[in-house]
Design a protein around this motif. Structure first.
Motif, PDB file in Angstrom:
ATOM      1  N   ALA A  68      -4.306  -0.174  -3.464  1.00 45.41           N
ATOM      2  CA  ALA A  68      -4.982   1.009  -2.912  1.00 45.41           C
ATOM      3  C   ALA A  68      -5.722   0.576  -1.649  1.00 45.41           C
ATOM      4  O   ALA A  68      -6.439  -0.430  -1.675  1.00 45.41           O
ATOM      5  CB  ALA A  68      -5.967   1.562  -3.937  1.00 45.41           C
ATOM      6  N   THR A 114      -7.713   9.804  -3.874  1.00 47.05           N
ATOM      7  CA  THR A 114      -6.440   9.897  -4.602  1.00 47.05           C
ATOM      8  C   THR A 114      -5.695   8.574  -4.534  1.00 47.05           C
ATOM      9  O   THR A 114      -5.631   7.977  -3.468  1.00 47.05           O
ATOM     10  CB  THR A 114      -5.502  10.912  -3.893  1.00 47.05           C
ATOM     11  OG1 THR A 114      -6.267  12.010  -3.476  1.00 47.05           O
ATOM     12  CG2 THR A 114      -4.323  11.297  -4.746  1.00 47.05           C
ATOM     13  N   VAL A 115      -5.127   8.128  -5.646  1.00 41.52           N
ATOM     14  CA  VAL A 115      -4.126   7.054  -5.577  1.00 41.52           C
ATOM     15  C   VAL A 115      -3.010   7.426  -6.547  1.00 41.52           C
ATOM     16  O   VAL A 115      -3.175   7.352  -7.759  1.00 41.52           O
ATOM     17  CB  VAL A 115      -4.691   5.666  -5.958  1.00 41.52           C
ATOM     18  CG1 VAL A 115      -3.599   4.611  -5.797  1.00 41.52           C
ATOM     19  CG2 VAL A 115      -5.869   5.306  -5.092  1.00 41.52           C
ATOM     20  N   ARG A 120       5.684   7.912  -6.903  1.00 46.54           N
ATOM     21  CA  ARG A 120       5.847   8.078  -5.444  1.00 46.54           C
ATOM     22  C   ARG A 120       7.296   8.233  -5.024  1.00 46.54           C
ATOM     23  O   ARG A 120       7.580   8.566  -3.895  1.00 46.54           O
ATOM     24  CB  ARG A 120       5.247   6.875  -4.710  1.00 46.54           C
ATOM     25  CG  ARG A 120       3.762   6.816  -4.860  1.00 46.54           C
ATOM     26  CD  ARG A 120       3.143   5.817  -3.920  1.00 46.54           C
ATOM     27  NE  ARG A 120       1.713   5.758  -4.172  1.00 46.54           N
ATOM     28  CZ  ARG A 120       0.832   5.196  -3.378  1.00 46.54           C
ATOM     29  NH1 ARG A 120       1.224   4.616  -2.261  1.00 46.54           N
ATOM     30  NH2 ARG A 120      -0.443   5.202  -3.677  1.00 46.54           N
ATOM     31  N   ILE A 173       0.842  -1.206   0.000  1.00 45.32           N
ATOM     32  CA  ILE A 173       0.000   0.000   0.000  1.00 45.32           C
ATOM     33  C   ILE A 173       0.881   1.261   0.000  1.00 45.32           C
ATOM     34  O   ILE A 173       0.622   2.213  -0.730  1.00 45.32           O
ATOM     35  CB  ILE A 173      -0.969  -0.020   1.210  1.00 45.32           C
ATOM     36  CG1 ILE A 173      -2.062  -1.058   0.958  1.00 45.32           C
ATOM     37  CG2 ILE A 173      -1.568   1.357   1.470  1.00 45.32           C
ATOM     38  CD1 ILE A 173      -2.999  -1.282   2.122  1.00 45.32           C
ATOM     39  N   ALA A 176      -2.312   8.372  -1.049  1.00 47.95           N
ATOM     40  CA  ALA A 176      -3.506   7.512  -1.125  1.00 47.95           C
ATOM     41  C   ALA A 176      -4.489   7.937  -0.057  1.00 47.95           C
ATOM     42  O   ALA A 176      -4.117   8.135   1.099  1.00 47.95           O
ATOM     43  CB  ALA A 176      -3.128   6.048  -0.929  1.00 47.95           C
ATOM     44  N   ASP A 177      -5.723   8.119  -0.476  1.00 52.42           N
ATOM     45  CA  ASP A 177      -6.832   8.253   0.470  1.00 52.42           C
ATOM     46  C   ASP A 177      -8.059   7.770  -0.292  1.00 52.42           C
ATOM     47  O   ASP A 177      -7.926   7.108  -1.321  1.00 52.42           O
ATOM     48  CB  ASP A 177      -6.966   9.689   1.014  1.00 52.42           C
ATOM     49  CG  ASP A 177      -7.274  10.706  -0.064  1.00 52.42           C
ATOM     50  OD1 ASP A 177      -7.586  10.297  -1.204  1.00 52.42           O
ATOM     51  OD2 ASP A 177      -7.227  11.903   0.234  1.00 52.42           O
ATOM     52  N   GLU A 181      -5.444   6.827   4.978  1.00 50.39           N
ATOM     53  CA  GLU A 181      -4.601   7.766   4.224  1.00 50.39           C
ATOM     54  C   GLU A 181      -3.126   7.404   4.353  1.00 50.39           C
ATOM     55  O   GLU A 181      -2.685   6.979   5.418  1.00 50.39           O
ATOM     56  CB  GLU A 181      -4.833   9.151   4.827  1.00 50.39           C
ATOM     57  CG  GLU A 181      -4.127  10.266   4.117  1.00 50.39           C
ATOM     58  CD  GLU A 181      -4.274  11.567   4.904  1.00 50.39           C
ATOM     59  OE1 GLU A 181      -5.253  12.288   4.667  1.00 50.39           O
ATOM     60  OE2 GLU A 181      -3.388  11.842   5.744  1.00 50.39           O
ATOM     61  N   PRO A 229       0.193   6.683  -8.542  1.00 49.53           N
ATOM     62  CA  PRO A 229       0.774   5.404  -8.975  1.00 49.53           C
ATOM     63  C   PRO A 229       2.201   5.224  -8.447  1.00 49.53           C
ATOM     64  O   PRO A 229       2.879   6.207  -8.149  1.00 49.53           O
ATOM     65  CB  PRO A 229       0.753   5.503 -10.505  1.00 49.53           C
ATOM     66  CG  PRO A 229       0.656   6.948 -10.805  1.00 49.53           C
ATOM     67  CD  PRO A 229      -0.050   7.594  -9.651  1.00 49.53           C
ATOM     68  N   GLY A 236       2.309   1.688  -3.377  1.00 47.89           N
ATOM     69  CA  GLY A 236       1.326   2.069  -4.397  1.00 47.89           C
ATOM     70  C   GLY A 236       0.878   0.906  -5.268  1.00 47.89           C
ATOM     71  O   GLY A 236       0.148   1.104  -6.235  1.00 47.89           O
TER      72      GLY A 236
END
Ligand SMILES: Nc1ncnc2c1ncn2[C@@H]1O[C@H](COP(=O)(O)OP(=O)(O)OP(=O)(O)O)[C@@H](O)[C@H]1O
Length: 341
Positions: free
Chosen positions: A54, A72-73, A79, A48, A68-69, A59, A75, A51
């Protein structure tokens, strides 16, 4: 470099919730180990953060940025996270040079960057043309780390990176890889089910069980003062006993012990945790038991003693003072690793 913050992270696979509202913060430049039994969700957490997955809820932040939340993710490739997977870390058909430079944009795949990475990972220049099968297990892990670090990630994630190495190599590879991470100033998140690895390599250890983090602390603190019986048993060897606590006087099958200070967490009927090195074999005492088995380790031996009430106490003794199986021994308790209600 960057901190990692997981807040209220949940992950569900079908009807099974693997992460159950997990909170964790790794500070910038820190190496954190996540220690937990097999299947507790460690790899899921790493995937997670990287990435690859998800989260169902919660968060993830890298530094201040939300990656991520619920909506939003970001990729994986955006990151700037390096990943050292469990096994098969290197591409077998590529030599060391091409493995290390693999994740870089074409224009950055330079001899200079290769040399920097070889130097950082303390790998000899001559190995650049070697294939993974020609390297030792420890060298392979350092190449995998060099590959993860080459694109200058903000965070490096390591998923049981030493589990395929034999015991002797595991310890030295672990030390070397941590030295490389620290030298690079990287933030590291190391997942392991090996408590010795977690305690010896990380700045702090997060104990994970059944999808949540139960305690985060520095290794010495975690070992000496676990927050509950479960954590104490997951971190190092421990005997759990029942006793009666009045002030700082603890009475149990191991006799009467006066603790340095009255515990604030419990009184009356309590459970308490004893490390093998907190019990001594003595000759003359009313608290005796019978030696059930002895495991010799070289510098020390571990003796299991059955007490009159059936409790089995684990004791660590010097290699020169190993009792025979079946003999009666007296026990003296020197201290405890935690008293709980
Ligand atoms: N993609 C998936 N689909 C369904 N279930 C999954 C998936 N990934 C993981 N699981 C389940 O989630 C649980 C946690 O798995 P995870 O690999 O995160 O645990 P772990 O703590 O890393 O274990 P280990 O130390 O054995 O690698 C397991 O029961 C696993 O079967």
């Amino acid at each position: 470099m960057s901190s990692v913050t997981a807040t209220g992270v949940r992950m569900r696979f079908g009807s099974t919730e693997v992460l159950k509202g997990l909170d964790l913060r790794v500070e910038d430049g820190e190496v954190m180990a996540v220690l937990g039994p097999s299947g507790c969700g460690k790899t899921t957490l790493l995937r997670i953060v990287a990435g690859f997955l998800a989260p169902t809820a919660g968060e993830i932040r890298l530094g201040e940025a939300i990656v991520a939340d619920g909506t939003t993710v970001v990729p994986p490739w955006r990151r700037r996270v390096g990943y050292v997977p469990q096994e098969g870390a290197l591409f077998p058909h590529l030599d060391v040079r091409r493995n290390i430079l693999f994740g870089l944009p074409r224009r950055e795949r330079t001899e200079q960057r290769l040399e920097e990475m070889l130097e950082l990972a303390e790998l000899p220049r001559e190995l650049a043309g070697a294939f993974p099968r020609e390297l030792s297990g420890g060298q392979q892990q350092r190449v995998a780390l060099a590959r993860a670090l080459a694109p200058r990630p903000r965070v490096v994630l390591l998923d049981e990176p030493f589990s395929s190495l034999d015991a002797a190599l595991r310890a030295s590879a672990g030390r070397e890889v941590m030295a490389v991470l620290r030298h690079a100033g990287s933030t590291g998140l190391l997942v392991t089910h090996d408590q010795a690895e977690a305690l010896s390599l990380a700045d702090r250890v997060a104990v994970m069980d059944a999808g949540t983090i139960r305690q985060v602390a520095r290794p010495q603190e975690l070992y000496a003062a676990p927050s509950d019986v479960r954590v104490g048993s997951l971190v190092g060897e421990a005997t759990v006993l029942r006793g009666r606590l009045e002030g700082s006087v603890l009475r149990s099958v191991l006799g009467t012990t006066v603790l340095p200070a009255p515990p604030t967490t419990a009184a009356g009927e309590v459970s308490f945790l004893v490390r093998p090195e907190q019990v001594r074999l003595v000759e003359d005492t009313e608290t005796s038991g019978m030696v059930r088995d002895v495991v010799f380790h070289g510098p020390f031996a571990v003796v299991r003693v059955v007490m009159v009430d059936g409790t089995v106490v684990t004791v660590r003794v010097a290699p020169t003072a190993v009792p025979d199986r079946g003999t009666t021994v007296g026990l003296h308790l020197d201290g405890v690793a935690g008293v709980f209600a």
